[in-house]
Design a protein around this motif. Structure first.
Motif, mmCIF file in Angstrom:
data_model
loop_
_atom_site.group_PDB
_atom_site.id
_atom_site.type_symbol
_atom_site.label_atom_id
_atom_site.label_comp_id
_atom_site.label_asym_id
_atom_site.label_seq_id
_atom_site.Cartn_x
_atom_site.Cartn_y
_atom_site.Cartn_z
ATOM 1 N N ASP A 167 2.274 5.048 0.555
ATOM 2 C CA ASP A 167 2.187 5.987 1.675
ATOM 3 C C ASP A 167 1.537 7.272 1.190
ATOM 4 O OD1 ASP A 167 2.414 7.225 4.049
ATOM 5 O OD2 ASP A 167 4.603 7.506 3.989
ATOM 6 N N TYR A 168 0.358 7.569 1.758
ATOM 7 C CA TYR A 168 -0.367 8.765 1.332
ATOM 8 C C TYR A 168 0.150 9.968 2.127
ATOM 9 C CZ TYR A 168 -3.563 5.596 -0.980
ATOM 10 O OH TYR A 168 -4.107 4.642 -1.790
ATOM 11 N N LYS A 169 1.108 10.645 1.554
ATOM 12 C CA LYS A 169 1.663 11.861 2.152
ATOM 13 C C LYS A 169 1.564 12.990 1.141
ATOM 14 C CE LYS A 169 4.945 9.633 5.311
ATOM 15 N NZ LYS A 169 6.372 9.538 5.723
ATOM 16 N N LYS B 39 0.829 -1.190 0.000
ATOM 17 C CA LYS B 39 0.000 0.000 0.000
ATOM 18 C C LYS B 39 0.872 1.253 0.000
ATOM 19 C CE LYS B 39 -3.826 2.103 2.554
ATOM 20 N NZ LYS B 39 -4.680 1.979 3.752
ATOM 21 N N ASP C 175 -6.801 7.838 5.368
ATOM 22 C CA ASP C 175 -6.178 8.265 4.108
ATOM 23 C C ASP C 175 -6.437 9.732 3.797
ATOM 24 O OD1 ASP C 175 -5.420 5.683 4.002
ATOM 25 O OD2 ASP C 175 -6.868 5.076 2.450
ATOM 26 N N TYR C 176 -7.692 10.161 3.947
ATOM 27 C CA TYR C 176 -8.058 11.543 3.580
ATOM 28 C C TYR C 176 -7.958 12.420 4.828
ATOM 29 C CZ TYR C 176 -9.797 9.255 -0.586
ATOM 30 O OH TYR C 176 -9.906 8.520 -1.718
#
Length: 394
Positions: free
Chosen positions: A55-57, A53, A205-206
């Motif tokens: 990394d949501y940065k 997955k 995530d958001y």
């Protein structure tokens, strides 16, 4: 001394020893204990799989915003000039009256036409009406024969008693069997004392990010044109009013009614008949037609462009019926004969084992299933060496 098993002697890859690595020692007739699952699926130590997955940065960019749009880049302001007028320098005005007489009015003059309408009276006959049709004359009424009726048989009831024993009752007899255990799951719900985890994918995530304010574009201020506006259009300046006479309407005259008697001559009688010989008179118009004074030019386009040329008869492209014959000897050397030469196929040595034609002699068999053979020439060499060491006394 060389010892080879069937796996080593085979050259075609189809012969193998009956391997029994897990068999009982001394029990060679029992089946092999090795399976494909034990030989291929070996247990290995596998750890926890890593997550792929991303990394949501938030990755901010340090490049300044480029406000150069496609409209600004392609549509550049240019200086506008006054549209050039296409008005002709001098307008030609014809003098004299307008000649509205067409070629149709000159050549096709009005002429009287005889009516060809047939008489409207009904043709009646004094003969009596013949109502005898083909159906009445051909299909005559014939008497119909009576229908054959078979005598009805009397019903005789069966005196034997009814056998109510069915196949189901005879085969499926009741038997003493325990009651089937219920497979219905327990109705009690699953309960857990662990705290409720409300972390959803959207919450993880958001995340809220800092957003910069939107930069609005201020349009340029409108500046009016200081020059005076020319309200005179190209249509008003070029298409001016001309002094012309009004065109008279050419309307066809109404056809007067004809009181003459009916002319019974049909088109066939009028056209297909014996005409008198001689040249027909010329059709002249009754109006003031003036023939041209120039001589007639009889040279047509066909005569002027298509000139006859002297040419011989056209050559026939039809093939001759005679077959092609060659004096060269027939070459029967095909690619198969030149490239695919016959080769001698040697038999696999493993197929000849335990036979008189084999070059190997069975030596021993291991408990694991391997059969070892010894070459025949080694046995002969070993026998000769023993004779040399121990000579026979005479």
């Amino acid at each position: 001394m060389t010892k080879l098993c069937i796996c080593q002697i085979c050259t075609c890859g189809k012969h193998r020893c009956p391997h029994r690595p897990y068999g009982i020692i001394g029990k060679g007739d029992q089946p092999c204990a090795v399976t494909e699952y034990r030989s291929e699926f070996i247990p290995r130590e596998v750890g926890m799989r890593e997550s792929f997955k991303p990394d949501y940065k938030f990755q901010p960019s340090g490049v300044p915003l480029d406000d150069q749009t496609t409209h600004k880049h392609d549509y550049i302001k240019h200086s506008l000039d006054k549209a050039r007028s296409f008005k002709p320098e001098e307008v030609y005005i014809p003098h004299g009256d307008f000649d509205s007489l067409t070629s149709y009015n000159k050549e096709f003059t009005r002429a009287m036409r005889q009516p060809i309408r047939p008489d409207q009276t009904i043709l009646q006959s004094r003969d009596p009406f013949d109502d005898r049709t083909g159906y009445r004359s051909d299909y005559i009424h014939h008497p119909q024969q009576e229908r054959f009726q078979r005598a009805r048989e009397e019903y005789i009831p069966n005196q034997t008693a009814l056998d109510s024993l069915t196949t189901h009752r005879r085969d499926f007899t009741p038997k003493d069997v325990d009651r089937t255990r219920s497979m219905k799951p327990d109705q009690q719900g699953y309960r857990s004392n662990a705290p409720f985890d409300d972390a959803t994918t959207t919450k993880t995530d958001y995340k809220p990010w800092e957003v910069q304010p939107i930069q609005t574009h201020r349009p340029d201020e409108y500046r009016p044109n200081p020059a005076e506006m020319d309200l005179n259009t190209m249509y008003n300046s070029e298409f001016t009013l001309k002094p012309l006479t009004k065109v008279t309407a050419i309307r066809p005259t109404e056809r007067p009614g004809v009181d003459a008697k009916f002319d019974g001559n049909t088109t066939y009688l009028g056209d297909y008949r014996k005409w008198p010989g001689g040249r027909p008179p010329a059709i002249k118009s009754q109006s003031g037609y003036e023939p041209p004074s120039m001589p007639f030019e009889g040279m047509s386009t066909y005569k002027g462009h298509y000139i006859p040329h002297d040419s011989g008869p056209q050559r026939s492209y039809k093939p001759e019926n005679a077959a092609f014959r060659s004096t060269v000897p027939f070459d029967d050397a095909t690619m198969y004969r030149t490239e695919f030469t016959p080769k001698e196929i040697e038999a696999c040595p493993a197929t000849l084992l335990d036979s008189p034609r084999s070059n190997f002699i069975h030596h021993h068999t291991e408990p694991t299933g391997h059969k070892f053979y010894q070459p025949h020439h080694e046995l002969q060499t070993q026998y000769q060496q023993q004779q040399q060491q121990y000579p026979i006394s005479v």
